[in-house]
Design a protein around this motif. Structure first.
Motif, PDB file in Angstrom:
ATOM      1  N   PRO A 120      -9.842  10.134  -0.014  1.00  0.00           N
ATOM      2  CA  PRO A 120      -9.831   9.602  -1.382  1.00  0.00           C
ATOM      3  C   PRO A 120     -11.243   9.553  -1.979  1.00  0.00           C
ATOM      4  O   PRO A 120     -12.235   9.599  -1.251  1.00  0.00           O
ATOM      5  CB  PRO A 120      -9.294   8.186  -1.194  1.00  0.00           C
ATOM      6  CG  PRO A 120      -9.620   7.827   0.221  1.00  0.00           C
ATOM      7  CD  PRO A 120      -9.557   9.105   0.995  1.00  0.00           C
ATOM      8  N   ALA A 156       0.859   3.957  -2.821  1.00  0.00           N
ATOM      9  CA  ALA A 156      -0.189   3.627  -3.795  1.00  0.00           C
ATOM     10  C   ALA A 156      -1.159   4.797  -3.950  1.00  0.00           C
ATOM     11  O   ALA A 156      -1.564   5.397  -2.955  1.00  0.00           O
ATOM     12  CB  ALA A 156      -0.952   2.389  -3.337  1.00  0.00           C
ATOM     13  N   ASP A 157      -1.518   5.112  -5.223  1.00  0.00           N
ATOM     14  CA  ASP A 157      -2.555   6.140  -5.382  1.00  0.00           C
ATOM     15  C   ASP A 157      -3.943   5.497  -5.427  1.00  0.00           C
ATOM     16  O   ASP A 157      -4.957   6.147  -5.245  1.00  0.00           O
ATOM     17  CB  ASP A 157      -2.282   7.028  -6.605  1.00  0.00           C
ATOM     18  CG  ASP A 157      -2.135   6.248  -7.893  1.00  0.00           C
ATOM     19  OD1 ASP A 157      -2.786   5.185  -8.011  1.00  0.00           O
ATOM     20  OD2 ASP A 157      -1.372   6.694  -8.768  1.00  0.00           O
ATOM     21  N   THR A 158      -3.961   4.176  -5.691  1.00  0.00           N
ATOM     22  CA  THR A 158      -5.236   3.457  -5.694  1.00  0.00           C
ATOM     23  C   THR A 158      -5.139   2.275  -4.737  1.00  0.00           C
ATOM     24  O   THR A 158      -4.174   1.516  -4.776  1.00  0.00           O
ATOM     25  CB  THR A 158      -5.558   2.929  -7.109  1.00  0.00           C
ATOM     26  OG1 THR A 158      -5.636   4.053  -7.990  1.00  0.00           O
ATOM     27  CG2 THR A 158      -6.864   2.164  -7.149  1.00  0.00           C
ATOM     28  N   LEU A 159      -6.147   2.142  -3.877  1.00  0.00           N
ATOM     29  CA  LEU A 159      -6.156   1.014  -2.943  1.00  0.00           C
ATOM     30  C   LEU A 159      -7.443   0.213  -3.101  1.00  0.00           C
ATOM     31  O   LEU A 159      -8.527   0.784  -3.222  1.00  0.00           O
ATOM     32  CB  LEU A 159      -6.050   1.511  -1.502  1.00  0.00           C
ATOM     33  CG  LEU A 159      -4.685   2.029  -1.047  1.00  0.00           C
ATOM     34  CD1 LEU A 159      -4.803   2.692   0.322  1.00  0.00           C
ATOM     35  CD2 LEU A 159      -3.662   0.893  -0.996  1.00  0.00           C
ATOM     36  N   ALA A 192       0.820  -1.216   0.000  1.00  0.00           N
ATOM     37  CA  ALA A 192       0.000   0.000   0.000  1.00  0.00           C
ATOM     38  C   ALA A 192       0.856   1.270   0.000  1.00  0.00           C
ATOM     39  O   ALA A 192       0.359   2.358  -0.298  1.00  0.00           O
ATOM     40  CB  ALA A 192      -0.926   0.007   1.214  1.00  0.00           C
ATOM     41  N   CYS A 250      -3.754   8.126  -0.428  1.00  0.00           N
ATOM     42  CA  CYS A 250      -4.262   7.488  -1.651  1.00  0.00           C
ATOM     43  C   CYS A 250      -5.378   8.338  -2.259  1.00  0.00           C
ATOM     44  O   CYS A 250      -6.088   9.057  -1.562  1.00  0.00           O
ATOM     45  CB  CYS A 250      -4.684   6.049  -1.389  1.00  0.00           C
ATOM     46  SG  CYS A 250      -6.430   5.776  -1.210  1.00  0.00           S
ATOM     47  N   LYS A 251      -5.474   8.253  -3.602  1.00  0.00           N
ATOM     48  CA  LYS A 251      -6.433   9.101  -4.315  1.00  0.00           C
ATOM     49  C   LYS A 251      -7.778   8.394  -4.516  1.00  0.00           C
ATOM     50  O   LYS A 251      -8.830   9.005  -4.531  1.00  0.00           O
ATOM     51  CB  LYS A 251      -5.866   9.493  -5.692  1.00  0.00           C
ATOM     52  CG  LYS A 251      -4.543  10.268  -5.621  1.00  0.00           C
ATOM     53  CD  LYS A 251      -4.826  11.758  -5.415  1.00  0.00           C
ATOM     54  CE  LYS A 251      -3.559  12.583  -5.364  1.00  0.00           C
ATOM     55  NZ  LYS A 251      -2.677  12.284  -4.214  1.00  0.00           N
ATOM     56  N   ILE A 259      -5.009   4.357   4.549  1.00  0.00           N
ATOM     57  CA  ILE A 259      -5.349   4.924   3.231  1.00  0.00           C
ATOM     58  C   ILE A 259      -4.759   6.319   3.029  1.00  0.00           C
ATOM     59  O   ILE A 259      -5.024   6.960   2.015  1.00  0.00           O
ATOM     60  CB  ILE A 259      -6.888   4.977   3.020  1.00  0.00           C
ATOM     61  CG1 ILE A 259      -7.548   5.919   4.035  1.00  0.00           C
ATOM     62  CG2 ILE A 259      -7.493   3.587   3.082  1.00  0.00           C
ATOM     63  CD1 ILE A 259      -9.015   6.183   3.742  1.00  0.00           C
TER      64      ILE A 259
END
Lengths: 248, 387
Positions: free
Chosen positions: B346, B261-264, B258, B312-313, B309
């Protein structure tokens, strides 16, 4: 050549999924034969259980409504009260009728609902893998009573037919079996009588069917048929248990 | 530590229960929990533990029998699934209100109707507000570990709440996995005998489950809510203890690749393993994608989720249940609600997928990540479902 035997019209062209030697297929066929013979296919509505016969609606070519586990008699009551001219029957196993659905069965019977219950007693929970049912015999091994049913821990086999016969609301209850040709003919006769009583507005009727389960009894089909006569019938004696119109 | 064995996870769950030396199991068989029921019956009938196995006539009775036994101070276990859990529903908040530390394994299965025996989370989500601690296991080893941990957490004097451990039906219950069991000695060291705060005994008369009038009911509800929130501290503490003794650490929220990471992707239960392979595939291609696994569902670990998170985006929530006519899946809806005030939170994409045993493959996760990129708003969406 004269055709003397055929598939009942009330059965679809579907192959039963039941195990070899299972009593469900025979009982399904008997019900379908009786519906054909009585000419009631257009008014018959069945209620399959949760259990091995859960897919009964894949086999019967009549209207069917799947009831939640144990609720067959309550669902049947609702249907019969709104459609009194239809022939309403529930088809329930011992887990469905005698365990999780005891209350619904008992009270529908006590109210004298004009419905018919076909009660399949194979002394185990079949579909989930042969666990102990209320109908399991004393000493009978199951996957949840591995050394055999012990009355001190697990109680005694529940005789639903005799219990329900004590209720004033019940009108006809017979215990049959589908392990021999003679018993199959008797079961057919009992189902027809129960349906006729319902058509005549007599009241609550039930046919208990001692039904062989070779898979969970871990027997050959032939031995399973013999076991019904030699062992199971001692705890669940076949015969008319109550018949307010006949002699029972 | 005992030796490594290959075992079906449902059987392993019962073996873990046996190591906890329970006093009572009241179980009604239901697919796909049946092997748990059967194996417990075997263990008890073989005399491996001195316990009562109650062959009840329904789940309504199994959970009620557990409540009764637990109230006398016994260590109690039950297991169920789907319709069985739904049938227990009436009793669940009573068990938590009486602060009875019952432990339950739930082999997650879709709820009727239509009848379906395969895996999703539609059975546990309606129990969300019952006041039980609710956890999800990802693999067989976690089932073994978390079953043992559950008794210690549930019975802890600072907790005294029932626990449901979710074990995905078939996908997890019926897998044969390599497992390490702690020895009996090790479990005895970790899990002492239950010392109930209060139990029913004629020598020390008490009343439990008393009628509440309007002047006290609300306080009882608040107390239960507070107890559930407070339990997180003890859960985390006991998980740390476990990590120290057995070398496997457990956290309310866990992450995989993670960092940065920009996406989770957020999962619960067995799906996390497949999702982690999808993350590997995507990382190989240079995408900054990671995984968040929510182990603890109740009490909700908000602080831990926030930490996991951070930065993250896009957060893609995998919901295996649906709140019909509502705002989406229960997990997605709740996370959106909890993060509502967070600045720089996000974008939350809530997918409803994997219902009733529908497979969700590595490629499906990759496709959902792609879909999430294109998605403009935050409304929930069904993935892989025909019109």
């Amino acid at each position: 050549m004269k055709k003397v035997f055929g598939k009942p019209e009330s059965l679809k062209d579907a192959i039963f999924h039941y195990c070899a030697g299972c009593g469900h297929s025979i009982t399904h066929r008997l019900i379908a034969e009786v519906i054909d013979e009585m000419g009631i296919r257009d008014i018959a509505i069945g209620i399959p259980p949760a259990g091995c016969a859960v897919l009964a609606y894949n086999y019967f070519d009549i209207d069917m409504l799947e009831a939640p586990h144990g609720r067959g008699c309550a669902v049947a009551t609702g249907m019969k009260r709104t459609l009194p001219d239809k022939l309403i029957f529930s088809y329930q196993g011992d887990g469905d009728l005698a365990a999780i659905g005891t209350a619904e069965t008992f009270h529908a019977a006590n109210r004298g609902e004009n419905i018919t219950v076909i009660f399949i007693n194979n002394a185990v929970y079949g579909m989930t893998g042969g666990q102990m049912a209320p109908t399991t015999l004393l000493g009978q091994a199951s996957t949840t009573s591995p050394p055999g049913r012990n009355a001190i821990l697990d109680g005694y086999p529940v005789r639903m037919s005799e219990i329900l016969a004590l209720l004033e609301g019940t009108k006809y209850i017979e215990r049959c079996a589908v392990n021999t040709p003679a018993n199959i003919i008797r079961t057919r006769r009992a189902i027809k009588k129960a349906f006729q009583y319902q058509m005549d507005d007599v009241g609550f009727t039930m046919v208990e069917v001692l039904s062989q389960c070779p898979t969970n009894w871990k027997m050959t089909p032939i031995d399973a048929c013999k076991w019904i006569d030699e062992v199971m019938a001692l705890s669940f004696p076949p015969g008319v248990i109550k018949d307010i119109k006949g002699k029972g | 530590m005992g030796k490594r064995v290959g075992m079906e996870v449902a059987i392993a769950a019962s073996e873990a229960v046996a190591l906890c030396n329970i006093d009572v199991a009241a179980v009604y068989p239901i697919t796909p929990q049946s092997h748990m029921a059967e194996h417990l019956a075997d263990i008890i009938h073989d005399g491996r533990i001195d316990a009562e196995f109650i062959t009840v006539e329904s789940e309504h009775s199994s959970i009620s029998a557990c409540a009764g036994a637990s109230a006398t101070g016994a260590r109690v276990y039950t297991a169920t699934s789907s319709q069985g859990l739904m049938y227990m529903h009436e009793i669940l908040p009573i068990v938590s209100a009486m602060r009875l530390p019952v432990v339950m394994g739930n082999a997650n299965r879709a709820v009727s109707g239509p009848l379906n025996i395969w895996n999703d989370h539609t059975d546990i989500m309606p129990q969300r507000d019952s006041g039980w601690i609710c956890m999800f296991a990802e693999n067989g080893q976690e089932v073994v570990d978390m079953t043992i941990q559950s008794f210690k957490i549930a019975e802890h004097p600072d907790v005294m709440l029932p626990i449901v451990l979710n074990i995905d039906g078939f996908q997890l219950t019926h897998m044969i996995e390599p497992l390490e069991f702690p020895t009996q000695k090790e479990v005895n060291k970790f899990l002492p005998p239950r010392k109930p705060f209060a139990s029913l005994h004629p020598d020390n008369p008490i009343s439990m489950g008393c009628f509440n009038t309007p002047d006290i009911y609300a306080e009882t509800m608040k107390a239960k809510d507070t107890a559930l929130h407070n339990s997180k501290k003890t859960i985390v503490k006991i998980w740390k203890e476990w990590g120290k003794q057995f070398g496997r650490t457990y956290k309310p929220v866990e992450t995989y690749r993670a960092k940065g990471a920009d996406t989770l992707i957020l999962t619960m239960g067995s799906m996390g393993e497949t999702a982690s392979i999808a993350v590997d595939e995507l990382r190989k291609k240079g995408a900054a994608v990671g995984l968040v696994r929510l182990r603890l569902w109740r009490p909700f670990p908000l602080d831990e989720l926030r930490a996991a998170i951070k930065g993250c985006k896009t957060l893609i929530v995998m919901d295996r249940a649906i709140s019909f006519g509502g705002a989406g899946g229960p997990v997605g809806t709740e996370i959106k609600s909890l993060l509502y005030h967070d600045k720089g939170r996000p974008r939350i994409v809530d997918f409803i997928m994997g219902l009733g045993g529908r497979d969700v493959t590595v490629n499906d996760f990759i496709a959902m990540v792609e879909r999430a990129k294109k998605k403009k708003d935050e409304t929930y969406e069904y993935y892989g479902v025909r019109e």
